[in-house]
Scaffold this motif. Structure first.
Motif, PDB file in Angstrom:
ATOM      1  N   ASP A 165       1.303   2.782 -11.066  1.00 16.37           N
ATOM      2  CA  ASP A 165       2.302   3.619 -10.407  1.00 16.37           C
ATOM      3  C   ASP A 165       1.889   3.865  -8.964  1.00 16.37           C
ATOM      4  O   ASP A 165       0.712   4.076  -8.665  1.00 16.37           O
ATOM      5  N   ILE A 166       2.867   3.849  -8.093  1.00 15.22           N
ATOM      6  CA  ILE A 166       2.622   4.084  -6.668  1.00 15.22           C
ATOM      7  C   ILE A 166       3.180   5.454  -6.304  1.00 15.22           C
ATOM      8  O   ILE A 166       4.299   5.803  -6.675  1.00 15.22           O
ATOM      9  N   TYR A 167       2.385   6.222  -5.581  1.00 12.18           N
ATOM     10  CA  TYR A 167       2.767   7.553  -5.124  1.00 12.18           C
ATOM     11  C   TYR A 167       2.782   7.545  -3.594  1.00 12.18           C
ATOM     12  O   TYR A 167       2.196   6.679  -2.963  1.00 12.18           O
ATOM     13  N   TRP A 168       3.430   8.567  -3.026  1.00 10.80           N
ATOM     14  CA  TRP A 168       3.673   8.584  -1.583  1.00 10.80           C
ATOM     15  C   TRP A 168       3.293   9.919  -0.971  1.00 10.80           C
ATOM     16  O   TRP A 168       3.440  10.969  -1.592  1.00 10.80           O
ATOM     17  N   GLN A 169       2.844   9.860   0.300  1.00 11.61           N
ATOM     18  CA  GLN A 169       2.609  11.070   1.079  1.00 11.61           C
ATOM     19  C   GLN A 169       2.695  10.730   2.565  1.00 11.61           C
ATOM     20  O   GLN A 169       2.630   9.565   2.942  1.00 11.61           O
ATOM     21  N   THR A 170       2.837  11.772   3.400  1.00 14.80           N
ATOM     22  CA  THR A 170       2.817  11.586   4.853  1.00 14.80           C
ATOM     23  C   THR A 170       1.698  12.425   5.437  1.00 14.80           C
ATOM     24  O   THR A 170       1.233  13.387   4.822  1.00 14.80           O
ATOM     25  N   SER A 171       1.295  12.063   6.644  1.00 16.36           N
ATOM     26  CA  SER A 171       0.201  12.762   7.309  1.00 16.36           C
ATOM     27  C   SER A 171       0.637  14.076   7.952  1.00 16.36           C
ATOM     28  O   SER A 171      -0.202  14.914   8.270  1.00 16.36           O
ATOM     29  N   ASN A 172       1.944  14.257   8.150  1.00 18.87           N
ATOM     30  CA  ASN A 172       2.434  15.465   8.807  1.00 18.87           C
ATOM     31  C   ASN A 172       3.826  15.777   8.276  1.00 18.87           C
ATOM     32  O   ASN A 172       4.815  15.215   8.738  1.00 18.87           O
ATOM     33  N   ARG A 173       3.889  16.698   7.326  1.00 16.55           N
ATOM     34  CA  ARG A 173       5.168  17.023   6.687  1.00 16.55           C
ATOM     35  C   ARG A 173       6.138  17.708   7.641  1.00 16.55           C
ATOM     36  O   ARG A 173       7.331  17.748   7.374  1.00 16.55           O
ATOM     37  N   ALA A 174       5.656  18.236   8.755  1.00 13.31           N
ATOM     38  CA  ALA A 174       6.552  18.838   9.745  1.00 13.31           C
ATOM     39  C   ALA A 174       7.378  17.760  10.449  1.00 13.31           C
ATOM     40  O   ALA A 174       8.515  17.987  10.835  1.00 13.31           O
ATOM     41  N   VAL A 175       6.813  16.559  10.616  1.00 13.90           N
ATOM     42  CA  VAL A 175       7.538  15.444  11.237  1.00 13.90           C
ATOM     43  C   VAL A 175       8.387  14.725  10.195  1.00 13.90           C
ATOM     44  O   VAL A 175       9.566  14.458  10.422  1.00 13.90           O
TER      45      VAL A 175
END
Length: 188
Positions: free
Chosen positions: A43-53
């Motif tokens: 399974d592949i999961y996701w995230q970003t380095s800056n949730r404000a952007v």
């Protein structure tokens, strides 16, 4: 008899669909794959380095841009394998940001100047309602030469972003009218 199933470990994660530039208010879907294809717990999961952007749905890969800027999207697996993609969230609504100016630069020239639009790939100058010149991203001035003295010329400018092999055009600047006139020489 105990049936034991042994899974292959995920060795690598790589993006399949991952736009590098994303327009504000769009909702692109990022996709990735694992190697080997028959790995267990893949399974592949996701995230970003800056949730404000920009934020991303951890399970579906749907990106939700929130404001302009740069952010890293990360695809990751349970065993810690990752893939990263730096992206730009941009807006095409730039009309009040150009500070576009046009002034005579002599009897046969007009000088145009403007503010840089963050991360734009270039600018298109329009003269008298038609595309006149395309300039690179680092350019914030242009002198139009060989003009007719005293004739009024009308200029607009717009930034663009290169996205998917096409130009995503920003809003145009306000129009500026200018006549090339001779420079007055002041004698002492």
């Amino acid at each position: 008899v105990i049936d034991v199933k042994v899974y292959k470990a995920v060795e690598k994660v790589e993006f399949v669909k991952a736009p590098a530039k994303v327009r504000l208010k769009s909702k692109p879907v990022y996709t990735a794959k694992v190697t080997p294809a028959d790995a267990g717990k893949a399974d592949i999961y996701w995230q970003t380095s800056n949730r404000a952007v920009a934020d991303i749905d951890e399970n579906t890969g749907v990106l939700k841009p929130r404001k302009t800027g740069k952010v890293t999207v990360t695809a990751y697996t349970e065993n810690g394998k990752t893939a990263n993609k730096r992206i730009l969230v941009y807006t095409v609504n730039q009309v009040n940001k150009y500070n576009f100016r046009a002034k005579s630069a002599g009897a046969h020239s007009v000088k145009l100047t403007w503010n840089a639009i963050p991360n734009a790939d270039g600018y298109i100058i329009y003269r008298n309602g038609k595309v006149f010149k395309t300039l690179g991203a680092k350019t914030t001035s242009f002198t139009n030469k060989n003009l007719i003295k005293g004739k009024t010329y009308k200029y607009k400018i717009r930034a663009f972003y290169n996205v998917g092999g096409k130009k995503d055009l920003c809003t145009m600047s306000m129009e500026r009218s200018v006549k090339p006139v001779p420079v007055k020489v002041v004698s002492k």
